[in-house]
Design a protein around this motif. Structure first.
Motif, PDB file in Angstrom:
ATOM      1  N   THR A 238       0.875  -1.173   0.000  1.00  0.00           N
ATOM      2  CA  THR A 238       0.000   0.000   0.000  1.00  0.00           C
ATOM      3  C   THR A 238       0.916   1.228   0.000  1.00  0.00           C
ATOM      4  O   THR A 238       2.096   1.145   0.362  1.00  0.00           O
ATOM      5  CB  THR A 238      -0.899   0.055   1.255  1.00  0.00           C
ATOM      6  N   GLY A 239       0.369   2.361  -0.355  1.00  0.00           N
ATOM      7  CA  GLY A 239       1.158   3.583  -0.454  1.00  0.00           C
ATOM      8  C   GLY A 239       1.695   4.095   0.871  1.00  0.00           C
ATOM      9  O   GLY A 239       2.481   5.043   0.887  1.00  0.00           O
ATOM     10  N   ASP A 240       1.289   3.463   1.973  1.00  0.00           N
ATOM     11  CA  ASP A 240       1.851   3.839   3.274  1.00  0.00           C
ATOM     12  C   ASP A 240       3.363   3.615   3.282  1.00  0.00           C
ATOM     13  O   ASP A 240       4.104   4.317   3.961  1.00  0.00           O
ATOM     14  CB  ASP A 240       1.207   2.999   4.389  1.00  0.00           C
ATOM     15  N   VAL A 241       3.802   2.579   2.542  1.00  0.00           N
ATOM     16  CA  VAL A 241       5.226   2.211   2.525  1.00  0.00           C
ATOM     17  C   VAL A 241       6.033   3.241   1.732  1.00  0.00           C
ATOM     18  O   VAL A 241       7.164   3.567   2.102  1.00  0.00           O
ATOM     19  CB  VAL A 241       5.400   0.785   1.934  1.00  0.00           C
ATOM     20  N   THR A 242       5.441   3.780   0.665  1.00  0.00           N
ATOM     21  CA  THR A 242       6.149   4.767  -0.157  1.00  0.00           C
ATOM     22  C   THR A 242       5.607   6.176   0.110  1.00  0.00           C
ATOM     23  O   THR A 242       5.452   6.983  -0.806  1.00  0.00           O
ATOM     24  CB  THR A 242       6.019   4.439  -1.663  1.00  0.00           C
ATOM     25  N   ASP A 243       5.316   6.435   1.361  1.00  0.00           N
ATOM     26  CA  ASP A 243       4.860   7.728   1.857  1.00  0.00           C
ATOM     27  C   ASP A 243       5.666   8.887   1.259  1.00  0.00           C
ATOM     28  O   ASP A 243       6.895   8.859   1.292  1.00  0.00           O
ATOM     29  CB  ASP A 243       5.048   7.660   3.385  1.00  0.00           C
ATOM     30  N   ASP A 244       4.965   9.869   0.734  1.00  0.00           N
ATOM     31  CA  ASP A 244       5.641  11.001   0.093  1.00  0.00           C
ATOM     32  C   ASP A 244       6.628  11.735   0.996  1.00  0.00           C
ATOM     33  O   ASP A 244       7.570  12.347   0.505  1.00  0.00           O
ATOM     34  CB  ASP A 244       4.596  12.010  -0.417  1.00  0.00           C
ATOM     35  N   GLU A 245       6.396  11.691   2.290  1.00  0.00           N
ATOM     36  CA  GLU A 245       7.289  12.414   3.194  1.00  0.00           C
ATOM     37  C   GLU A 245       8.708  11.858   3.132  1.00  0.00           C
ATOM     38  O   GLU A 245       9.678  12.590   3.242  1.00  0.00           O
ATOM     39  CB  GLU A 245       6.748  12.319   4.622  1.00  0.00           C
ATOM     40  N   SER A 246       8.824  10.531   2.960  1.00  0.00           N
ATOM     41  CA  SER A 246      10.156   9.922   3.017  1.00  0.00           C
ATOM     42  C   SER A 246      10.580   9.204   1.749  1.00  0.00           C
ATOM     43  O   SER A 246      11.720   8.743   1.658  1.00  0.00           O
ATOM     44  CB  SER A 246      10.213   8.947   4.205  1.00  0.00           C
ATOM     45  N   LEU A 247       9.692   9.117   0.747  1.00  0.00           N
ATOM     46  CA  LEU A 247      10.004   8.326  -0.454  1.00  0.00           C
ATOM     47  C   LEU A 247      11.344   8.716  -1.083  1.00  0.00           C
ATOM     48  O   LEU A 247      12.157   7.843  -1.408  1.00  0.00           O
ATOM     49  CB  LEU A 247       8.867   8.467  -1.488  1.00  0.00           C
ATOM     50  N   ASP A 248      11.570  10.004  -1.224  1.00  0.00           N
ATOM     51  CA  ASP A 248      12.793  10.408  -1.926  1.00  0.00           C
ATOM     52  C   ASP A 248      14.053   9.961  -1.188  1.00  0.00           C
ATOM     53  O   ASP A 248      15.077   9.692  -1.809  1.00  0.00           O
ATOM     54  CB  ASP A 248      12.796  11.926  -2.163  1.00  0.00           C
ATOM     55  N   SER A 249      13.956   9.850   0.144  1.00  0.00           N
ATOM     56  CA  SER A 249      15.134   9.442   0.928  1.00  0.00           C
ATOM     57  C   SER A 249      15.349   7.926   0.894  1.00  0.00           C
ATOM     58  O   SER A 249      16.373   7.429   1.370  1.00  0.00           O
ATOM     59  CB  SER A 249      14.992   9.921   2.375  1.00  0.00           C
ATOM     60  N   MET A 250      14.395   7.174   0.366  1.00  0.00           N
ATOM     61  CA  MET A 250      14.545   5.707   0.325  1.00  0.00           C
ATOM     62  C   MET A 250      15.476   5.264  -0.793  1.00  0.00           C
ATOM     63  O   MET A 250      15.948   4.136  -0.804  1.00  0.00           O
ATOM     64  CB  MET A 250      13.186   5.037   0.131  1.00  0.00           C
TER      65      MET A 250
END
Ligand code: PHB
Length: 377
Positions: A238-250
């Motif tokens: 679900t998109g909880d895992v690729t949350d916009d707040e931290s996605l770029d840092s992943m």
């Protein structure tokens, strides 16, 4: 006596909203600060005056602990005489306050938590976030259409995780797929590594994951450390895992990751463009789906007050909210008049680079999805 009359009249003109959020602890960044920033932005853009009343937002930190949420809600009701209780960053926090909302007949606006049954805990609960079953059935459908037959599930071991696990399993097996293992990890201080070894050994076609907003970074880190990115096992979530707040840092390891959810900061609409731009200016970060839940919760409160002409009777306010519809930054949404839960589009997205940053880019849409658990009752 005469001198106090205008002051009292003034006090009656103020409508107070108690916004209770985890502002410290592991959920402060992805949940608390996002929702607080969105609520303040909504007031800044729409003015602090509605239907002749002045809106006063009171933000309180519950540290993500249900007993604290309940105590704060009680204080807000008794001492501050709030007309709305709002926020609720995690499912247990929403549950803790439901009996107080019922007793005091105060609208409880759930802006974050996602367990299906929350709205059944009080007739005064109205939700502007989402439900896990609502966003999970889409990724199960996508999986079975894309050759995934055997899947394992890995979820945080509490309400929304159990909802996600159940919906994914029901939907995938109904389409002829099979669940070959179900893993539940503790919500607090999770260590994914030992569980990921089990996944590597079992070699399913795919691993479906739900962890709440804020925990995706650690999950992805351990996923890579365990070499699962090179194992041929497809990660879906679900998109909880690729949350916009931290996605770029992943990092680039997330490129191509397919998820389903109700909001992406990359949602291509004029309403979202304006929202993202203003939010970034105000908060210095990208808004995530929690921010949108907070924004729409404020909209719901404002519009309900307009409909009641500023009357703060809780029963009238909830009636005013039922069936309301509007264009959110996430797309068209409405409040189901029967369940008081949100009906919204669910998007299938893929992580891609846009202008050098990682985003969830939407590529197909399930329109106007209700909470499927309550719809089936
Ligand atoms: C919840 O506790 O209901 C919850 C929290 C964060 C999420 C989803 C659900 O991302």
């Amino acid at each position: 006596m005469l001198g106090s009359a205008p002051a009292q009249a003034q006090a009656q003109q103020t409508v107070k909203i108690g916004l209770i959020l985890p502002m410290t602890g592991p959920f402060a960044g992805a949940i608390g600060r996002q929702i607080e920033a969105a609520a303040k932005l909504y007031i800044a853009q729409n003015g602090a005056s509605v239907a002749g009343k002045t809106i006063e937002l009171i933000v309180k930190d519950d540290t993500g602990t249900p007993d604290v949420t309940r105590r704060i809600a009680q204080e807000l009701l008794v001492n501050d005489k709030v007309s709305f209780l709002a926020g609720f960053g995690l499912t247990p926090l929403a549950f803790a306050v439901a009996p107080l909302a019922t007793q005091s007949k105060t609208p409880q606006i759930v802006m974050a938590a996602g367990t299906s049954s929350i709205t059944e805990q009080s007739p005064f609960i109205v939700r502007t976030s989402f439900t896990l079953p609502q966003v999970t059935i889409g990724i199960a459908d996508w999986a079975s259409k894309n050759g995934i037959k055997k899947a394992m599930t890995l979820v945080a071991d509490y309400g929304p995780g159990l909802d996600a696990e159940k919906s994914f399993k029901e939907r995938l097996t109904a389409a002829g797929g099979e669940i070959t293992g179900e893993i539940r990890i503790p919500l607090r201080n999770p260590d994914f590594s030992p569980f990921l070894q089990r996944v590597t050994d079992a070699k399913p076609d795919a691993l479906f994951v739900f962890v709440p907003s804020g925990l995706g970074v650690q999950f992805m880190k351990q996923f890579v450390e365990r070499g699962l990115d090179k194992s041929g096992i497809r990660l879906i979530a679900t998109g909880d895992v690729t949350d916009d707040e931290s996605l770029d840092s992943m990092g680039d390891v997330t490129l191509g990751l397919v998820t389903t959810h109700h909001y992406s900061a990359a949602h291509p609409s004029p309403e979202n463009k304006a929202f993202v731009e203003a939010f970034r200016k105000a908060a210095n970060v990208r808004p995530n789906f929690m921010a949108v839940g907070g924004w729409d919760g404020m909209h719901l409160i404002y519009e309900a007050l307009k409909k009641t002409n500023g009357d703060t009777d809780g029963t009238k306010l909830v009636e005013a909210m039922k069936g309301m519809s509007w264009i959110s930054p996430r797309g068209p949404i409405s409040i189901d008049p029967k369940t008081r839960d949100i009906i919204q589009n669910v998007y299938v997205r893929k992580v891609e680079k846009v202008n050098g940053e990682l985003y969830n880019v939407e590529f197909s849409t399930f329109e106007a999805v209700p909470d499927p658990v309550k719809a089936a009752k």
